[in-house]
Design a protein around this motif. Structure first.
Motif, short mmCIF file in Angstrom:
data_model
loop_
_atom_site.label_atom_id
_atom_site.label_comp_id
_atom_site.label_asym_id
_atom_site.label_seq_id
_atom_site.Cartn_x
_atom_site.Cartn_y
_atom_site.Cartn_z
N VAL A 99 0.74 -1.14 -0.02
CA VAL A 99 -0.02 0.15 -0.02
C VAL A 99 0.84 1.35 0.16
O VAL A 99 0.70 2.29 -0.79
N ALA A 100 1.88 1.35 0.78
CA ALA A 100 2.80 2.46 0.83
C ALA A 100 3.57 2.80 -0.43
O ALA A 100 3.37 3.69 -0.77
N LEU A 101 4.08 1.98 -1.05
CA LEU A 101 4.81 1.90 -2.21
C LEU A 101 3.85 2.37 -3.18
O LEU A 101 4.27 3.08 -4.06
N VAL A 102 2.92 1.63 -3.42
CA VAL A 102 1.65 1.66 -4.72
C VAL A 102 1.23 3.10 -4.36
O VAL A 102 1.02 3.91 -5.50
N GLY A 103 1.00 3.54 -3.20
CA GLY A 103 0.34 4.99 -3.19
C GLY A 103 1.37 5.98 -3.36
O GLY A 103 0.85 7.19 -3.84
N LEU A 104 2.37 5.96 -2.97
CA LEU A 104 3.61 6.66 -2.95
C LEU A 104 4.03 6.95 -4.79
O LEU A 104 3.91 8.16 -5.25
N MET A 105 3.86 5.75 -5.58
CA MET A 105 4.25 5.85 -6.71
C MET A 105 3.11 6.60 -7.36
O MET A 105 3.41 7.37 -8.23
N GLU A 106 1.76 6.18 -7.23
CA GLU A 106 0.79 6.78 -7.87
C GLU A 106 0.55 8.49 -7.50
O GLU A 106 0.35 9.18 -8.46
N SER A 107 0.84 8.76 -6.46
CA SER A 107 0.76 10.16 -5.83
C SER A 107 1.83 10.98 -6.53
O SER A 107 1.50 11.95 -6.95
N LYS B 63 7.70 17.22 -3.41
CA LYS B 63 7.44 15.76 -3.37
C LYS B 63 7.69 15.05 -2.04
O LYS B 63 7.00 14.32 -1.63
N GLY B 64 8.70 15.67 -1.26
CA GLY B 64 8.78 15.24 0.10
C GLY B 64 7.50 15.39 0.87
O GLY B 64 7.22 14.48 1.65
N ARG B 65 7.05 16.89 0.98
CA ARG B 65 6.10 16.85 1.66
C ARG B 65 4.62 16.20 1.09
O ARG B 65 3.81 15.77 1.86
N GLU B 66 4.73 15.78 -0.22
CA GLU B 66 3.56 15.06 -0.81
C GLU B 66 3.68 13.74 -0.26
O GLU B 66 2.60 13.05 0.00
N SER B 67 4.83 13.21 0.03
CA SER B 67 5.01 11.87 0.56
C SER B 67 4.66 11.64 2.05
O SER B 67 3.61 10.95 2.32
N TRP B 68 5.11 12.48 2.97
CA TRP B 68 4.62 12.39 4.31
C TRP B 68 3.35 13.12 4.64
O TRP B 68 2.50 12.55 5.61
N GLY C 151 -7.28 3.32 3.47
CA GLY C 151 -6.45 4.32 2.88
C GLY C 151 -6.63 4.56 1.35
O GLY C 151 -7.66 4.10 0.69
N GLY C 152 -5.75 5.42 0.87
CA GLY C 152 -5.87 5.67 -0.53
C GLY C 152 -4.68 6.43 -0.89
O GLY C 152 -3.73 6.39 -0.51
N CYS C 153 -4.63 7.02 -2.06
CA CYS C 153 -3.74 7.87 -2.62
C CYS C 153 -4.25 8.68 -3.69
O CYS C 153 -5.44 9.14 -3.90
N ALA C 154 -3.49 9.13 -4.68
CA ALA C 154 -4.00 10.23 -5.64
C ALA C 154 -5.16 9.62 -6.59
O ALA C 154 -4.53 8.44 -7.12
N MET C 155 -6.03 10.14 -6.74
CA MET C 155 -7.04 9.46 -7.92
C MET C 155 -6.59 10.44 -9.28
O MET C 155 -6.96 11.95 -9.36
#
Length: 505
Positions: A233-241, A258-263, A279-283
């Motif tokens: 979830v962490a890696l997929v969410g980070l990658m897409e976001s 990008k660092g702020r987007e990650s944390w 949870g989720g990530c960028a749509m």
């Protein structure tokens, strides 16, 4: 990207009624397109639709304040749903809370340690494949909604397309997508037309769920269950976001953090898990709709999207449930078509582009479409790009051989003639790909006793190169020749001295 373009901030939007109205309307349009996808993704994840909707409210509002890229819509996304589905199916939804919290913590660490900067290594060809595959996936996902609408649905679909495509020619004061959705919904309500609507996708309303209760023990066994899912979830969410943030950077010609987007994503996921449950990530599709189609540029649009979504699932759930799916499908199809980078797939462009670049883009598209997972496609594209790059660089080194004339060399201290010498000059970067065949570039049996390897036009980048040079020295030693390596820059020399003779070459 043009860094000279000034970013539009929240203060700019609040001081300009025209800009503010555009931001508000962009948030509303985006929310209407967000709801059916979130509901359908909840089915994939095996959770109640309200769980995903409430979590999406938390994610959108949280990232409106915490995110490093204004305009990005973050919600309970399909990629995360696909990742958590096996765990919830095998062990139950009660493991979602600790899994998403752990994923959020990993994302926070990723952002705070600066690992988000790894996104700079995603090649342009992978980005093009990512964007084009995204457009294909969005378009294909809408086709069933159009086909299931019947004749009436096709008529409403055509009406929506007409408004979306023609209204901007008359006025751009309001988003055409919003006008189309409102008009088509009003038509279906007034004439009581029977077509699939948002309510058919899942239950909406019924009140907010409150804090998520932890119902599993925090033990090593629980950690073993949730850890693989949390990491994914962490890696997929980070990658897409991060890829979505990079895409918005290019659309708006403004930089993001990008660092702020990650944390920020990590914190938002923790909050969503605690109050919501998933949870989720960028749509990506909704982000493109918000930024590119509707003109949203600031955190105002995403904040409005979160507040409006909250209002829809509480006070306006009945009205939202009557929005025809064909209307939303038409809007998203237009988004899909505008998402594709058509210039990148023109025959003229493909003929001019180097074949490896085109191959990477096509493989990225193929993997994404085949797996319906953007992360898999990006990983495949990056790995292929790395292999092709290493293969190209491996063949750029050149080695020239020059034998010194013994008669022209000065005599030694004892008056004897200087020993014959051969000089090899190496040009190009030396790493595992280019240095593996370095050993074959020397004439060991034919060279004189003194050999000089000039690396002033080369650099040593890894231990494989040091091992190759050690092998060269050993092979010359068998023929009674000595080797002198010269011309190394300070970094390469320090690297070589630390490792030479220690690698067992």
């Amino acid at each position: 990207m043009a860094n000279s373009t000034r970013s539009i901030g929240v203060r700019d939007a609040l001081r300009s009624p025209r800009r503010l109205s555009r931001e508000v309307l962009a948030g509303i349009v985006t929310t209407l397109a967000l709801v059916p996808e979130v509901i359908s993704f909840s089915v994939v994840a095996g959770v109640d639709p309200m769980v995903s909707l409430v979590a999406s409210v938390v994610l959108v509002l949280g990232m409106s304040f915490l995110g490093g890229r204004p305009g990005v819509i973050t919600a309970a996304a399909g990629s995360v749903a696909l990742v958590v589905a096996p765990m919830t199916s095998a062990h139950g939804t009660e493991y979602l809370l600790p899994a998403i919290v752990l994923a959020g913590l990993i994302q926070v660490v990723f952002g705070l340690t600066g690992l988000a900067r790894l996104m700079r290594y995603v090649p342009r060809s992978v980005m093009l494949g990512f964007v084009n595959a995204l457009g294909i996936l969005i378009f294909l996902a809408q086709v069933p909604h159009v086909l299931h609408g019947g004749g009436i649905g096709l008529a409403l679909f055509g009406a929506t397309l007409a408004i979306v495509l023609l209204l901007p020619r008359l006025t751009k004061a309001v988003p055409a997508a919003l006008v189309a959705i409102v008009v088509v919904t009003a038509i279906t309500m007034i004439w009581q037309l029977q077509v699939p609507d948002v309510a058919d996708e899942g239950r909406i309303g019924g009140g907010l769920p409150g804090l998520t209760e932890l119902s599993v023990p925090l033990t090593a066994e629980t950690l073993g269950i949730i850890l693989p899912t949390a990491v994914s979830v962490a890696l997929v969410g980070l990658m897409e976001s991060l890829l979505t943030a990079k895409l918005v950077d290019e659309i708006t010609e403004t930089p993001s953090h990008k660092g702020r987007e990650s944390w920020g994503l990590g914190v938002a996921n923790i909050l969503a898990a605690v109050y919501g449950g998933t949870g989720g990530c960028a749509m990506i599709g909704q982000t493109v709709l918000n930024v590119k189609t509707s003109g949203g540029r600031t955190r105002v649009s995403t904040f409005v999207a979160g507040v409006f979504l909250l209002g829809l699932i509480t006070a306006l759930s009945d009205v939202m449930g009557q929005i025809p799916m064909v209307a939303l499908a038409a809007v998203m199809m237009v988004v899909a078509v505008t998402t594709v980078d058509w210039h990148s797939v023109r025959p003229r462009t493909l003929l001019r582009m180097p074949f490896p670049e085109t191959l990477v883009m096509l493989v990225t598209i193929a993997v994404v479409v085949a797996t319906e997972n953007l992360a898999y496609g990006v990983i495949a594209g990056v790995l292929l790009a790395m292999v092709l790059f290493a293969r190209r660089v491996a063949h750029v080194i050149t080695v020239t051989r020059v034998v010194a004339d013994p008669g022209g060399d000065p005599a030694g201290a004892d008056g004897a003639a200087a020993a014959p010498t051969v000089r090899y000059t190496v040009h190009g970067p030396l790493f595992f790909g280019s240095s593996n065949d370095l050993v074959e570039r020397f004439s060991y049996a034919d060279d004189p006793p003194r050999v000089v390897i000039d690396l002033s036009a080369a650099q040593i980048w890894d231990a494989s190169t040091v091992a190759a040079l050690d092998s060269v020295e050993q092979l010359y030693a068998r023929h009674g020749a000595s080797v002198t390596i010269e011309g190394l820059d300070e970094r390469s020399d320090r690297f070589h001295r630390r490792l030479t003779g220690e690698l067992g070459a």
